[in-house]
Design a protein around this motif. Structure first.
Motif, PDB file in Angstrom:
ATOM      1  N   SER B 285     -39.913 -55.322  20.694  1.00 30.95           N
ATOM      2  CA  SER B 285     -39.316 -54.317  21.566  1.00 30.95           C
ATOM      3  C   SER B 285     -40.297 -53.178  21.835  1.00 30.95           C
ATOM      4  O   SER B 285     -40.998 -52.727  20.941  1.00 30.95           O
ATOM      5  CB  SER B 285     -38.055 -53.768  20.898  1.00 30.95           C
ATOM      6  OG  SER B 285     -37.742 -52.525  21.441  1.00 30.95           O
ATOM      7  N   SER B 287     -39.758 -50.230  22.318  1.00 35.86           N
ATOM      8  CA  SER B 287     -39.409 -48.938  21.733  1.00 35.86           C
ATOM      9  C   SER B 287     -40.145 -48.696  20.419  1.00 35.86           C
ATOM     10  O   SER B 287     -40.341 -47.553  20.026  1.00 35.86           O
ATOM     11  CB  SER B 287     -37.896 -48.818  21.538  1.00 35.86           C
ATOM     12  OG  SER B 287     -37.435 -49.824  20.708  1.00 35.86           O
ATOM     13  N   TYR B 288     -40.580 -49.778  19.723  1.00 35.53           N
ATOM     14  CA  TYR B 288     -41.400 -49.559  18.524  1.00 35.53           C
ATOM     15  C   TYR B 288     -42.700 -48.859  18.900  1.00 35.53           C
ATOM     16  O   TYR B 288     -43.171 -47.980  18.194  1.00 35.53           O
ATOM     17  CB  TYR B 288     -41.730 -50.885  17.845  1.00 35.53           C
ATOM     18  CG  TYR B 288     -40.529 -51.617  17.312  1.00 35.53           C
ATOM     19  CD1 TYR B 288     -39.530 -50.929  16.632  1.00 35.53           C
ATOM     20  CD2 TYR B 288     -40.390 -52.971  17.493  1.00 35.53           C
ATOM     21  CE1 TYR B 288     -38.427 -51.591  16.160  1.00 35.53           C
ATOM     22  CE2 TYR B 288     -39.288 -53.649  17.011  1.00 35.53           C
ATOM     23  CZ  TYR B 288     -38.310 -52.956  16.351  1.00 35.53           C
ATOM     24  OH  TYR B 288     -37.221 -53.618  15.885  1.00 35.53           O
ATOM     25  N   ASP B 290     -43.147 -47.025  21.580  1.00 38.91           N
ATOM     26  CA  ASP B 290     -42.811 -45.651  21.965  1.00 38.91           C
ATOM     27  C   ASP B 290     -42.724 -44.770  20.728  1.00 38.91           C
ATOM     28  O   ASP B 290     -43.297 -43.679  20.673  1.00 38.91           O
ATOM     29  CB  ASP B 290     -41.475 -45.622  22.712  1.00 38.91           C
ATOM     30  CG  ASP B 290     -41.581 -46.233  24.096  1.00 38.91           C
ATOM     31  OD1 ASP B 290     -42.719 -46.404  24.567  1.00 38.91           O
ATOM     32  OD2 ASP B 290     -40.534 -46.532  24.700  1.00 38.91           O
ATOM     33  N   ALA B 291     -41.983 -45.279  19.732  1.00 38.61           N
ATOM     34  CA  ALA B 291     -41.816 -44.505  18.502  1.00 38.61           C
ATOM     35  C   ALA B 291     -43.166 -44.251  17.852  1.00 38.61           C
ATOM     36  O   ALA B 291     -43.447 -43.144  17.384  1.00 38.61           O
ATOM     37  CB  ALA B 291     -40.892 -45.246  17.545  1.00 38.61           C
ATOM     38  N   ALA B 292     -44.017 -45.290  17.846  1.00 42.18           N
ATOM     39  CA  ALA B 292     -45.329 -45.134  17.216  1.00 42.18           C
ATOM     40  C   ALA B 292     -46.195 -44.157  17.999  1.00 42.18           C
ATOM     41  O   ALA B 292     -46.962 -43.396  17.410  1.00 42.18           O
ATOM     42  CB  ALA B 292     -46.023 -46.490  17.124  1.00 42.18           C
ATOM     43  N   ASP B 293     -46.050 -44.161  19.318  1.00 35.36           N
ATOM     44  CA  ASP B 293     -46.790 -43.197  20.137  1.00 35.36           C
ATOM     45  C   ASP B 293     -46.418 -41.786  19.745  1.00 35.36           C
ATOM     46  O   ASP B 293     -47.274 -40.914  19.566  1.00 35.36           O
ATOM     47  CB  ASP B 293     -46.437 -43.405  21.615  1.00 35.36           C
ATOM     48  CG  ASP B 293     -47.451 -44.310  22.299  1.00 35.36           C
ATOM     49  OD1 ASP B 293     -48.590 -44.354  21.810  1.00 35.36           O
ATOM     50  OD2 ASP B 293     -47.083 -44.944  23.302  1.00 35.36           O
ATOM     51  N   ILE B 294     -45.108 -41.565  19.599  1.00 38.25           N
ATOM     52  CA  ILE B 294     -44.657 -40.222  19.237  1.00 38.25           C
ATOM     53  C   ILE B 294     -45.076 -39.882  17.821  1.00 38.25           C
ATOM     54  O   ILE B 294     -45.436 -38.753  17.515  1.00 38.25           O
ATOM     55  CB  ILE B 294     -43.125 -40.129  19.415  1.00 38.25           C
ATOM     56  CG1 ILE B 294     -42.814 -40.189  20.907  1.00 38.25           C
ATOM     57  CG2 ILE B 294     -42.580 -38.857  18.799  1.00 38.25           C
ATOM     58  CD1 ILE B 294     -41.364 -40.163  21.227  1.00 38.25           C
ATOM     59  N   ASP B 295     -45.081 -40.915  16.942  1.00 40.12           N
ATOM     60  CA  ASP B 295     -45.524 -40.673  15.568  1.00 40.12           C
ATOM     61  C   ASP B 295     -47.019 -40.430  15.494  1.00 40.12           C
ATOM     62  O   ASP B 295     -47.531 -40.041  14.453  1.00 40.12           O
ATOM     63  CB  ASP B 295     -45.162 -41.866  14.673  1.00 40.12           C
ATOM     64  CG  ASP B 295     -43.692 -41.848  14.298  1.00 40.12           C
ATOM     65  OD1 ASP B 295     -43.074 -40.780  14.451  1.00 40.12           O
ATOM     66  OD2 ASP B 295     -43.165 -42.882  13.859  1.00 40.12           O
ATOM     67  N   GLY B 296     -47.728 -40.723  16.586  1.00 39.98           N
ATOM     68  CA  GLY B 296     -49.150 -40.404  16.616  1.00 39.98           C
ATOM     69  C   GLY B 296     -50.060 -41.530  16.175  1.00 39.98           C
ATOM     70  O   GLY B 296     -51.146 -41.288  15.662  1.00 39.98           O
ATOM     71  N   ALA B 297     -49.624 -42.789  16.363  1.00 40.53           N
ATOM     72  CA  ALA B 297     -50.472 -43.905  15.972  1.00 40.53           C
ATOM     73  C   ALA B 297     -51.477 -44.200  17.080  1.00 40.53           C
ATOM     74  O   ALA B 297     -51.127 -44.194  18.261  1.00 40.53           O
ATOM     75  CB  ALA B 297     -49.617 -45.135  15.696  1.00 40.53           C
ATOM     76  N   GLN B 301     -54.035 -48.473  15.009  1.00 39.56           N
ATOM     77  CA  GLN B 301     -52.959 -48.277  14.031  1.00 39.56           C
ATOM     78  C   GLN B 301     -51.687 -48.984  14.482  1.00 39.56           C
ATOM     79  O   GLN B 301     -50.961 -49.567  13.677  1.00 39.56           O
ATOM     80  CB  GLN B 301     -52.697 -46.786  13.834  1.00 39.56           C
ATOM     81  CG  GLN B 301     -53.756 -46.150  12.947  1.00 39.56           C
ATOM     82  CD  GLN B 301     -53.645 -44.651  12.915  1.00 39.56           C
ATOM     83  OE1 GLN B 301     -53.278 -44.025  13.907  1.00 39.56           O
ATOM     84  NE2 GLN B 301     -53.953 -44.065  11.779  1.00 39.56           N
ATOM     85  N   PHE B 305     -50.036 -51.621  12.127  1.00 38.69           N
ATOM     86  CA  PHE B 305     -48.765 -51.307  11.473  1.00 38.69           C
ATOM     87  C   PHE B 305     -47.562 -51.886  12.203  1.00 38.69           C
ATOM     88  O   PHE B 305     -46.485 -51.972  11.647  1.00 38.69           O
ATOM     89  CB  PHE B 305     -48.586 -49.793  11.338  1.00 38.69           C
ATOM     90  CG  PHE B 305     -49.545 -49.176  10.374  1.00 38.69           C
ATOM     91  CD1 PHE B 305     -49.483 -49.517   9.024  1.00 38.69           C
ATOM     92  CD2 PHE B 305     -50.512 -48.279  10.783  1.00 38.69           C
ATOM     93  CE1 PHE B 305     -50.363 -48.962   8.123  1.00 38.69           C
ATOM     94  CE2 PHE B 305     -51.403 -47.726   9.884  1.00 38.69           C
ATOM     95  CZ  PHE B 305     -51.326 -48.069   8.550  1.00 38.69           C
ATOM     96  N   ILE B 306     -47.718 -52.236  13.472  1.00 40.58           N
ATOM     97  CA  ILE B 306     -46.558 -52.729  14.215  1.00 40.58           C
ATOM     98  C   ILE B 306     -46.781 -54.147  14.725  1.00 40.58           C
ATOM     99  O   ILE B 306     -46.036 -55.054  14.380  1.00 40.58           O
ATOM    100  CB  ILE B 306     -46.229 -51.776  15.373  1.00 40.58           C
ATOM    101  CG1 ILE B 306     -45.823 -50.441  14.777  1.00 40.58           C
ATOM    102  CG2 ILE B 306     -45.091 -52.333  16.212  1.00 40.58           C
ATOM    103  CD1 ILE B 306     -45.671 -49.383  15.773  1.00 40.58           C
ATOM    104  N   LEU B 310     -45.125 -57.593  12.938  1.00 43.52           N
ATOM    105  CA  LEU B 310     -44.000 -58.144  13.690  1.00 43.52           C
ATOM    106  C   LEU B 310     -44.332 -59.494  14.319  1.00 43.52           C
ATOM    107  O   LEU B 310     -43.429 -60.253  14.652  1.00 43.52           O
ATOM    108  CB  LEU B 310     -43.559 -57.150  14.771  1.00 43.52           C
ATOM    109  CG  LEU B 310     -42.934 -55.868  14.225  1.00 43.52           C
ATOM    110  CD1 LEU B 310     -42.483 -54.975  15.345  1.00 43.52           C
ATOM    111  CD2 LEU B 310     -41.781 -56.168  13.306  1.00 43.52           C
TER     112      LEU B 310
END
Lengths: 366, 395
Positions: B285, B287-288, B290-297, B301, B305-306, B310
């Motif tokens: 998905s 959105s993972y 997206d979330a990682a972008d916001i988390d700063g990966a 990375q 990590f994703i 996955l």
């Protein structure tokens, strides 16, 4: 904590104009809910603020800093996604501290922040679990926890409750309200559910077709909807909207259509001369359709109607009435002991009457 | 006239097989109905082999008694299975599966059992006529298995050397399959123009018949007329300094046969991994990210990590399969080096096994050899899938 400003935001997907000049100012510590029907561009607006979507035109400021070209991670925001987007291969703890680990924060500090967030959200028991071992509500809390640990300037919530069942949604709504009181952060919350908007928001931004329709406190948008869309969108059950025409008879403004003739007092419609002959839509909320009411100064004269259907909700009852050819919905205290088909008399509460121009759809009443 | 005759023969054979399957299915049906009667087990044991003899007996001539024995054993096994395992539950699914099972039994189970039988006896060029005339073979116990590890199937290379070479071959191939497949899949997973076109182009080596693909590539490695050497020559002409770095045309097929095979097989195997990994990537998905972008990966990375964790669930079975296929890949080795006068420098276990069986006619030895290879792959797969399951349970 921070302010957020949207200035003339335009977003196009190809030729498809999704957002057309959005201008919103969000103050520090404010809980703003962006609400609108699906496809109105509210999520796109949020994603543009987060930096996940490119900005076609316009400017976004966070804390007076132009962030148009800034990477999402540099904007100091945290986002809670509709599908939570918890990394499925990480434990709750790892999910929560992922961003901090990426920043190479000292381990002590990470542990302290995670513990603090877990305490707030009552997640201490679940820190070692995998997301799939959690229920929907718990996952939602983890997603919020992941946002909290980062101590962002702005929290973004993208329809966070829409994947939960009705009961859990109510619980989480209260949780989020409590969380806001505790964090006192700037929160921007996107939803299509006007109940969530009304209950959570400090201010509501109502959007439709990529345009901001109205910005105001929940009570403002409820009491004084500025156009037909807002009138129909906010409030449950939906406002009754009656089409008709205005005319002046004996110096009094009168609303009429084929089933109904209603004098409109001056305190509702001040500039009656200017509105003479206009096609209008008269809006009245079901609560303000008063059934078997003694009447009074602020009420219209009695109108005869027929009861079509009763819906018992528990403490309230929805009455579907027919006045001539015009259908009207009224909500009254339970129990309204009449059988369908019986005649009822009703009057309309002038104090909460809204009149909109049919062409411009703008509010013309006080 | 000749064609008519062969059509007649084929039709007759098809009818025969169909009749056999029909009889078996009817028989199974009666199993399902009478599985719990006390008289059923002995009756079936006696009746069906007789029936089989009546149908197949004349056809197979001298083997009637043995055949009857085998039928009896198979019968006992099937009947016992249905009485103790199926116990009358799910009868219809088993009935529906029966034709496929019959096919599998004929194509897999029977040859496997025969191979086990061979590996404990001694069938080779000198004993094959005895076998044909008497139907018996000298029993040699585990001699053949001892020979597998002590003697060599080839003239120049020992078993252990072959094993080592096979492991190197398998590892390097699978490694580059996964690496290449991953890189191509990542590229195809972006929003690029003509994606479908690229994907089709990249899948072609996989879609082509392997024999054609391998022979075509073998031509490209020809020392004077092959594409590879021509390109090297042109490069040397344009950039003379390359010669100083040791770049020169090479006798690929004679000097570096294993390297050539490896290059060809890598080219052949990448599309499969690419398709599998691309499927895995597309199921992640967005959105993972997206979330990682916001988390700063960062990009890497996110990859680490994703994407990698996955994609692992879809990649692991593909890697297991790819390992087994590469370990057992005789096509490439045989087609590139195996023909008459070919070298032994590129032989891996299975191609050596092929030579032992069909060039040196050591049938029993190669049966034992094949079982040893099978055991290796079996334990590898079980171990691999077990560890994968364990990793999955952790989640």
């Amino acid at each position: 904590m921070a302010t957020v400003q949207f200035k003339k935001i335009i977003k196009k997907f190809g030729d498809n104009l999704v957002l057309n000049g959005v201008d919103v100012d969000i103050k520090d510590h404010e809980f703003v809910v962006i609400v609108g029907p699906s496809g109105c561009g509210k999520t796109t607006l949020l994603r543009m603020l987060a930096g996940l979507e490119e900005i076609t035109d316009g400017e976004i400021f966070i804390d007076n800093l132009l962030v148009n070209e800034l990477h999402p991670s540099k904007r100091e925001i945290a986002m809670v996604f509709q599908d939570y987007a918890l990394y499925p291969h990480m434990t709750v703890e790892e999910n929560m501290n992922f961003a901090l680990r990426l920043r190479k924060m000292p381990k002590k500090e990470i542990a302290a922040r995670v513990t603090e967030a877990a305490n707030i959200l009552q997640l201490n028991k679940f820190l070692k679990r995998m997301p799939k071992q959690l229920s929907g509500g718990q996952r939602q809390r983890v997603a919020i926890g992941r946002a909290i640990v980062r101590k962002p300037k702005v929290f973004l919530f993208d329809e966070p409750l829409s994947n939960l069942d009705a009961k859990l949604r109510e619980e989480m709504r209260v949780e989020i309200a409590k969380l806001y009181q505790r964090l006192n952060a700037t929160i921007i919350y996107v939803t299509h559910d006007q109940v969530e908007a009304m209950t959570l928001a400090g201010r509501i931004v109502i959007m439709n077709h990529g345009i901001v329709q109205q910005v105001g406190s929940p009570i403002e948008v409820y009491r004084k909807p500025c156009n037909l869309f807002v009138a129909g969108f906010i409030g449950s059950p939906t406002m009754n909207l009656l089409s008709g025409r205005l005319s002046i008879a004996d110096g009094v403004s009168v609303f009429f259509n084929e089933s109904l003739t209603l004098p409109i007092p001056a305190f509702v419609l001040p500039q009656k001369e200017a509105r003479d002959g206009r096609e209008v839509v008269l809006g009245i909320r079901p609560d303000d359709v008063l059934v078997e009411h003694p009447g009074g100064e602020k009420c219209s004269s009695k109108i005869e109607g027929v009861l079509e259907v009763c819906e018992l909700l528990g403490h309230r009852e929805n009455l579907y009435l027919k006045v001539g050819g015009q259908r009207l919905l009224a909500t009254v205290e339970a129990f309204f002991n009449r059988s369908p088909g019986s005649a009822v008399s009703l009057c309309l509460n002038y104090q909460n009457m809204h009149i909109f121009d049919k062409v411009t759809e703008r509010r013309i009443s006080e | 006239m000749e064609t008519l005759k062969s059509i007649y023969e084929v039709t007759w054979f098809i009818l025969l097989v169909a009749a056999g399957v029909a009889v078996l299915i009817g028989y199974l049906y009666s199993h399902f109905k009478f599985y719990s009667r006390s008289w059923f087990f002995p009756a079936a044991l006696a009746a069906f082999p007789l029936l089989a003899l009546a149908v197949f007996g004349g056809l197979l001539g001298g083997y009637t008694f043995k055949l009857w024995l085998y039928f009896l054993l198979a019968e006992a096994a099937i009947a016992a299975f249905f009485r103790s395992v199926v116990k009358g539950r799910h009868t219809v699914p088993y009935l529906m599966l029966a034709p496929a099972f019959v096919g599998l039994a004929l194509l897999l189970v029977y040859p496997f059992i025969f191979e086990v039988y061979l590996s404990f006896h001694d069938l080779k060029l000198t004993t094959i006529m005895t076998w044909k005339n008497t139907g018996t073979l000298p029993f040699v116990g585990i001699d053949q298995y001892v020979k597998v590890f002590t003697t060599s199937p080839l003239s120049e290379t020992t078993f252990w050397h072959l094993l080592l070479r096979t492991l190197v071959w398998t590892f390097s191939n699978v490694f580059f399959h996964v690496l290449g497949g991953f890189i191509l899949a990542l590229m195809l997973n972006n929003h690029i123009k003509f994606k479908g076109f690229y994907r089709t182009l990249l899948v072609i080596p996989w879609a082509m018949p392997q024999v054609v693909a391998v022979l075509a590539m073998r031509g490209e490695f020809h020392s004077t007329n092959g594409f590879v050497n021509i390109v090297i020559n042109k490069l040397l002409a344009v950039f003379p300094f390359l010669a100083g770095l040791g770049v020169a045309p090479v006798q690929w097929l004679t000097d570096y046969p294993l390297l050539t095979c490896t290059l060809i097989n890598i080219w052949l195997g990448i599309p499969f991994m690419m398709v599998v990994i691309l499927g895995g990537l597309q199921s992640i998905s967005s959105s993972y990210y997206d979330a990682a972008d916001i988390d700063g990966a960062s990009y890497f990375q996110k990859l680490r990590f994703i994407t990698l964790p996955l994609v692992r669930p879809v990649m692991m079975p593909a890697v297991t399969l790819g390992t087994v296929w590469t370990f057992n890949n005789i096509n490439v080795i045989y087609l590139v080096t195996g023909q008459a006068g070919g070298t032994e420098q590129a032989d891996i276990l299975v191609s050596a096994l092929y030579k032992a069986a069909f060039t040196y006619n050591r049938y029993s030895y190669s049966a034992a050899f094949a079982l040893v290879v099978f055991a290796m792959l079996f334990f590898f797969s079980v171990f691999y899938l077990k560890s994968f399951d364990a990793a999955k349970d952790e989640r």
